[in-house]
Motif scaffolding. Structure first.
Motif, PDB file in Angstrom:
ATOM      1  N   ALA A 220       0.836  -1.207   0.000  1.00  9.40           N
ATOM      2  CA  ALA A 220       0.000   0.000   0.000  1.00  9.40           C
ATOM      3  C   ALA A 220       0.867   1.252   0.000  1.00  9.40           C
ATOM      4  CB  ALA A 220      -0.925  -0.003   1.217  1.00  9.40           C
ATOM      5  N   ARG A 221       1.916   1.262   0.834  1.00 12.65           N
ATOM      6  CA  ARG A 221       2.813   2.414   0.887  1.00 12.65           C
ATOM      7  C   ARG A 221       3.510   2.610  -0.459  1.00 12.65           C
ATOM      8  NH1 ARG A 221       5.413   0.737   4.715  1.00 12.65           N
ATOM      9  NH2 ARG A 221       4.288   1.715   6.437  1.00 12.65           N
ATOM     10  N   LEU A 222       3.915   1.505  -1.087  1.00 12.56           N
ATOM     11  CA  LEU A 222       4.576   1.595  -2.387  1.00 12.56           C
ATOM     12  C   LEU A 222       3.614   2.113  -3.456  1.00 12.56           C
ATOM     13  CD1 LEU A 222       7.022   1.087  -4.190  1.00 12.56           C
ATOM     14  CD2 LEU A 222       6.283  -1.301  -4.427  1.00 12.56           C
ATOM     15  N   ALA A 223       2.347   1.668  -3.399  1.00 11.32           N
ATOM     16  CA  ALA A 223       1.349   2.139  -4.369  1.00 11.32           C
ATOM     17  C   ALA A 223       1.126   3.640  -4.239  1.00 11.32           C
ATOM     18  CB  ALA A 223       0.032   1.389  -4.179  1.00 11.32           C
ATOM     19  N   ASN A 230       6.638   9.321  -8.016  1.00 13.45           N
ATOM     20  CA  ASN A 230       7.566   8.547  -8.850  1.00 13.45           C
ATOM     21  C   ASN A 230       8.210   7.384  -8.090  1.00 13.45           C
ATOM     22  OD1 ASN A 230       7.085  10.223 -11.043  1.00 13.45           O
ATOM     23  ND2 ASN A 230       8.820  11.570 -10.586  1.00 13.45           N
ATOM     24  N   GLY A 231       7.509   6.809  -7.148  1.00 11.74           N
ATOM     25  CA  GLY A 231       8.019   5.657  -6.417  1.00 11.74           C
ATOM     26  C   GLY A 231       8.867   5.974  -5.214  1.00 11.74           C
ATOM     27  N   ASN A 232       8.986   7.255  -4.852  1.00  9.08           N
ATOM     28  CA  ASN A 232       9.827   7.667  -3.723  1.00  9.08           C
ATOM     29  C   ASN A 232       9.042   7.510  -2.411  1.00  9.08           C
ATOM     30  OD1 ASN A 232      11.587   8.779  -1.928  1.00  9.08           O
ATOM     31  ND2 ASN A 232      11.660  10.800  -2.878  1.00  9.08           N
ATOM     32  N   ILE A 233       9.322   6.438  -1.678  1.00  8.03           N
ATOM     33  CA  ILE A 233       8.571   6.131  -0.458  1.00  8.03           C
ATOM     34  C   ILE A 233       8.810   7.169   0.635  1.00  8.03           C
ATOM     35  CG2 ILE A 233       8.263   4.391   1.376  1.00  8.03           C
ATOM     36  CD1 ILE A 233       8.940   2.268  -0.634  1.00  8.03           C
ATOM     37  N   TYR A 242      -0.197   8.469   3.098  1.00  8.67           N
ATOM     38  CA  TYR A 242      -0.278   7.115   3.644  1.00  8.67           C
ATOM     39  C   TYR A 242      -0.763   7.133   5.086  1.00  8.67           C
ATOM     40  CZ  TYR A 242       0.870   2.501   5.303  1.00  8.67           C
ATOM     41  OH  TYR A 242       0.782   1.256   5.869  1.00  8.67           O
ATOM     42  N   GLN A 243      -0.276   8.095   5.883  1.00 10.11           N
ATOM     43  CA  GLN A 243      -0.711   8.183   7.272  1.00 10.11           C
ATOM     44  C   GLN A 243      -2.214   8.437   7.360  1.00 10.11           C
ATOM     45  OE1 GLN A 243       1.539  10.900   9.699  1.00 10.11           O
ATOM     46  NE2 GLN A 243       0.005  10.943  11.329  1.00 10.11           N
ATOM     47  N   GLU A 244      -2.743   9.299   6.491  1.00 17.60           N
ATOM     48  CA  GLU A 244      -4.186   9.568   6.483  1.00 17.60           C
ATOM     49  C   GLU A 244      -4.975   8.319   6.103  1.00 17.60           C
ATOM     50  OE1 GLU A 244      -5.248  12.943   4.112  1.00 17.60           O
ATOM     51  OE2 GLU A 244      -5.127  14.238   5.862  1.00 17.60           O
ATOM     52  N   ILE A 245      -4.483   7.595   5.094  1.00 15.39           N
ATOM     53  CA  ILE A 245      -5.168   6.376   4.657  1.00 15.39           C
ATOM     54  C   ILE A 245      -5.191   5.350   5.784  1.00 15.39           C
ATOM     55  CG2 ILE A 245      -5.016   4.396   3.104  1.00 15.39           C
ATOM     56  CD1 ILE A 245      -3.889   6.312   0.979  1.00 15.39           C
ATOM     57  N   ALA A 246      -4.035   5.122   6.390  1.00 18.56           N
ATOM     58  CA  ALA A 246      -3.942   4.119   7.456  1.00 18.56           C
ATOM     59  C   ALA A 246      -4.830   4.488   8.634  1.00 18.56           C
ATOM     60  CB  ALA A 246      -2.484   3.977   7.904  1.00 18.56           C
ATOM     61  N   SER A 247      -4.810   5.764   9.010  1.00 18.25           N
ATOM     62  CA  SER A 247      -5.615   6.207  10.149  1.00 18.25           C
ATOM     63  C   SER A 247      -7.102   6.101   9.860  1.00 18.25           C
ATOM     64  CB  SER A 247      -5.242   7.655  10.502  1.00 18.25           C
ATOM     65  OG  SER A 247      -6.042   8.137  11.561  1.00 18.25           O
ATOM     66  N   ALA A 248      -7.497   6.516   8.644  1.00 15.65           N
ATOM     67  CA  ALA A 248      -8.922   6.474   8.280  1.00 15.65           C
ATOM     68  C   ALA A 248      -9.448   5.045   8.238  1.00 15.65           C
ATOM     69  CB  ALA A 248      -9.127   7.152   6.925  1.00 15.65           C
ATOM     70  N   GLN A 481      -9.986  14.438  12.154  1.00 11.57           N
ATOM     71  CA  GLN A 481      -8.792  14.521  11.334  1.00 11.57           C
ATOM     72  C   GLN A 481      -8.042  13.202  11.428  1.00 11.57           C
ATOM     73  OE1 GLN A 481      -6.630  18.106  12.009  1.00 11.57           O
ATOM     74  NE2 GLN A 481      -4.894  17.532  10.749  1.00 11.57           N
ATOM     75  N   HIS A 482      -7.573  12.696  10.281  1.00 15.77           N
ATOM     76  CA  HIS A 482      -6.960  11.371  10.257  1.00 15.77           C
ATOM     77  C   HIS A 482      -5.443  11.406  10.358  1.00 15.77           C
ATOM     78  CE1 HIS A 482     -10.657   9.280   9.636  1.00 15.77           C
ATOM     79  NE2 HIS A 482     -10.934   9.969   8.563  1.00 15.77           N
ATOM     80  N   SER A 483      -4.861  12.567  10.399  1.00 14.58           N
ATOM     81  CA  SER A 483      -3.423  12.649  10.604  1.00 14.58           C
ATOM     82  C   SER A 483      -3.098  13.954  11.290  1.00 14.58           C
ATOM     83  CB  SER A 483      -2.668  12.548   9.270  1.00 14.58           C
ATOM     84  OG  SER A 483      -2.659  13.785   8.601  1.00 14.58           O
ATOM     85  N   ASN A 484      -1.915  14.025  11.895  1.00 11.96           N
ATOM     86  CA  ASN A 484      -1.504  15.271  12.523  1.00 11.96           C
ATOM     87  C   ASN A 484      -0.657  16.112  11.588  1.00 11.96           C
ATOM     88  OD1 ASN A 484       0.848  13.840  12.438  1.00 11.96           O
ATOM     89  ND2 ASN A 484       1.008  13.526  14.666  1.00 11.96           N
ATOM     90  N   ILE A 485      -0.643  15.736  10.324  1.00 14.66           N
ATOM     91  CA  ILE A 485       0.061  16.511   9.304  1.00 14.66           C
ATOM     92  C   ILE A 485      -0.986  17.089   8.382  1.00 14.66           C
ATOM     93  CG2 ILE A 485       1.794  16.489   7.486  1.00 14.66           C
ATOM     94  CD1 ILE A 485       2.947  13.972   8.717  1.00 14.66           C
ATOM     95  N   SER A 486      -1.254  18.375   8.464  1.00 16.16           N
ATOM     96  CA  SER A 486      -2.311  18.978   7.660  1.00 16.16           C
ATOM     97  C   SER A 486      -1.736  19.658   6.435  1.00 16.16           C
ATOM     98  CB  SER A 486      -3.078  19.997   8.502  1.00 16.16           C
ATOM     99  OG  SER A 486      -2.200  21.013   8.943  1.00 16.16           O
TER     100      SER A 486
END
Length: 494
Positions: A220-223, A230-233, A242-248, A481-486
């Motif tokens: 999922a993180r790679l996607a 451009n694939g830069n994790i 990714y943090q928002e997706i995981a939290s949600a 809010q799903h992440s602490n990075i807005s």
């Protein structure tokens, strides 16, 4: 087999490194349903004008309605299974199998020797195309780069008109043929869109949200990295998304997605009803008349030459493509709700004017009316279809996937598609009968419905412009809010 990219990360050899190239492939493999249905709409519109088709099947008003509307029988059946398959197997496998089914339906329709086979083939096409559209719309909304999602998902249904233009142009070329190949050739070409999807699918990743939900966290993180950086994790935007997706998705684990549980939960119920309203509302506004029965519509307006009608069919589809591209720009820069309100208001006005002009022609007859009345009616038909394309075409896939969260997204889009197909089946079947019996009154009745549609948008729709799928939750859940990075876009600029 893996390869090392320019950013130092490793990707599967078949996955494009460039986000831009990958974005184009994502759109191309997701546009199957809109292109197939757009092609089908213009195809049947042309076939209903074409003498070779009508003479081959010896059609009357009832069988014309059956042949035309039968694709929506499959459109009703497809959504019953599509949401479940997309959730269980994945977005990509769902698109693969539904595209394969659509190709089978095209083969049956092309080879049909009688009405029964033709109708069954169209039911199979409808099943495959609707299932593909549900999986494709959800897949694109979940996979497309966040900062371009409105353009990507909004343009998905714009391909409807590309398919329509191709069908209108091909049918115009074969329309003078005297044999059944006049309609078989354009019918056969309809399967190319599904074939193209199957060929592209190996080169695009699975939805990051589906992978995360299934427990494939690294994938999922790679996607997310592939579609956004451009694939830069390690890209800060990738980390934020990714943090928002995981939290949600972690929060959604407690949420049940059955229809019963959805209607018990006030927030989910509201999201479901608003999101699923798009399909049925976009169907009842009156566009089906020009989409499927442009020939009869032009005939009762005074233009009866079949060759001229085929030319108008082609030009009308090109005009609608231009308008829906303008609409995609507007929903991106102006907003979803304002675009819907303005477009719906204008198309409602046009429909009443068309009804009035058609009544004048019906009262005075061809000898008592001037050419200016005929030209004015054609112009209003063009304006009506243009305003519909501007307001509704970009929103059909964009708005539902934004309003509904992951747990109800696939089934919600499926239900919206189910309602769209059900209403379309009914309206397309009765349309030729209604036009034959009540003529201009059809437009007045439809215009009255359009006022109700406008009021629904005014009082119930909410704006989702400029937000990630997870940030939309805050609109419905009072600041959640799903992440602490807005502010993802601010992070992108750092």
């Amino acid at each position: 087999m893996l390869r090392k990219t320019s950013t130092g990360t490793w990707l599967p050899a078949w996955v494009p490194e460039s986000t831009l190239v990958l974005s184009l492939l994502l759109i191309m493999c997701s546009f199957v349903q809109s292109c197939t249905v757009g092609y089908d709409t213009a195809l049947l519109n042309a076939l209903n004008i074409m003498p070779a088709y009508n003479n081959y099947f010896r059609l009357d008003a009832a069988t014309t309605g059956l042949n035309t509307a039968s694709i929506f029988i499959g459109g009703i059946l497809g959504p019953i299974f599509a949401g479940m398959i997309a959730d269980r197997l994945g977005r990509r496998p769902a698109m693969f199998w539904s595209s394969l089914i659509a190709i089978l339906g095209v083969a049956m329709q092309t080879a049909a020797q009688n009405i029964a086979t033709f109708v069954v083939g169209r039911i199979v096409i409808g099943f495959g195309a609707s299932a593909s559209g549900i999986a494709g719309g959800v897949y694109l909304s979940e996979s497309f780069p966040s900062r371009f999602r409105a353009w990507g998902v909004g343009s998905l249904n714009d391909f409807y008109w590309i398919g329509a233009i191709l069908a209108a142009g091909i049918s115009l070329g074969t329309g003078t043929w005297a044999t059944s190949w006049a309609w078989r050739v354009p019918s056969l070409i309809q399967g190319l869109f599904s074939l193209l999807c199957i060929l592209i699918l190996p080169f695009v990743p699975e939805s990051s949200r589906w992978l995360q939900h299934q427990g494939y966290f690294d994938e999922a993180r790679l996607a997310v990295a592939q579609t956004n950086a451009n694939g830069n994790i390690s890209d800060p935007v990738v980390l934020t998304i990714y943090q928002e997706i995981a939290s949600a998705l972690e929060s959604d684990k407690e949420c049940k997605s059955s229809i019963g549980e959805i209607f018990k939960d006030q927030i989910l119920r509201r999201r479901f009803l608003i999101g699923t309203s798009v399909g049925p509302l976009s169907t009842v506004v009156g566009n089906l008349i020009s989409l499927f029965y442009l020939g009869p519509e032009l005939s009762i307006a005074g233009l009866t030459d079949s060759r001229a009608q085929l030319h108008i069919n082609l030009v009308l589809n090109a005009w609608c493509l231009f308008c829906c591209l303008v609409g995609t720009y507007l929903v991106t820069s102006w907003g979803r709700r304002p675009t819907a309100l303005v477009g719906q208001s204008l198309l409602t006005t046009c429909l009443f004017i068309i009804g009035g002009l058609t009544k004048v022609y019906a009262d005075k007859g061809p000898n008592g009316t001037s050419n200016s009345l005929l030209y004015g009616n054609v112009v209003m038909i063009f304006l009506f279809q243009g305003f519909y394309s501007l307001a509704w075409t970009p929103l059909i896939y964009l708005y539902p996937t934004e309003v509904m969260n992951y747990r109800i997204r696939a089934n919600g889009v499926a239900f919206s598609s189910f309602m769209l197909s059900s209403l379309t089946l009914l309206l397309v079947f009765i349309m030729p009968i209604a036009l034959e019996n009540i003529g201009w009154k059809m437009y007045i009745i439809n215009g009255s419905w359009d006022v109700i549609v406008l009021l629904i948008v005014v009082f119930f729709w909410l704006e989702t412009k400029g937000k990630t799928l997870e940030e939309v939750d805050a609109i419905f859940e009072k600041g959640r809010q799903h992440s602490n990075i807005s502010n993802i876009e601010a992070r992108r600029g750092k």
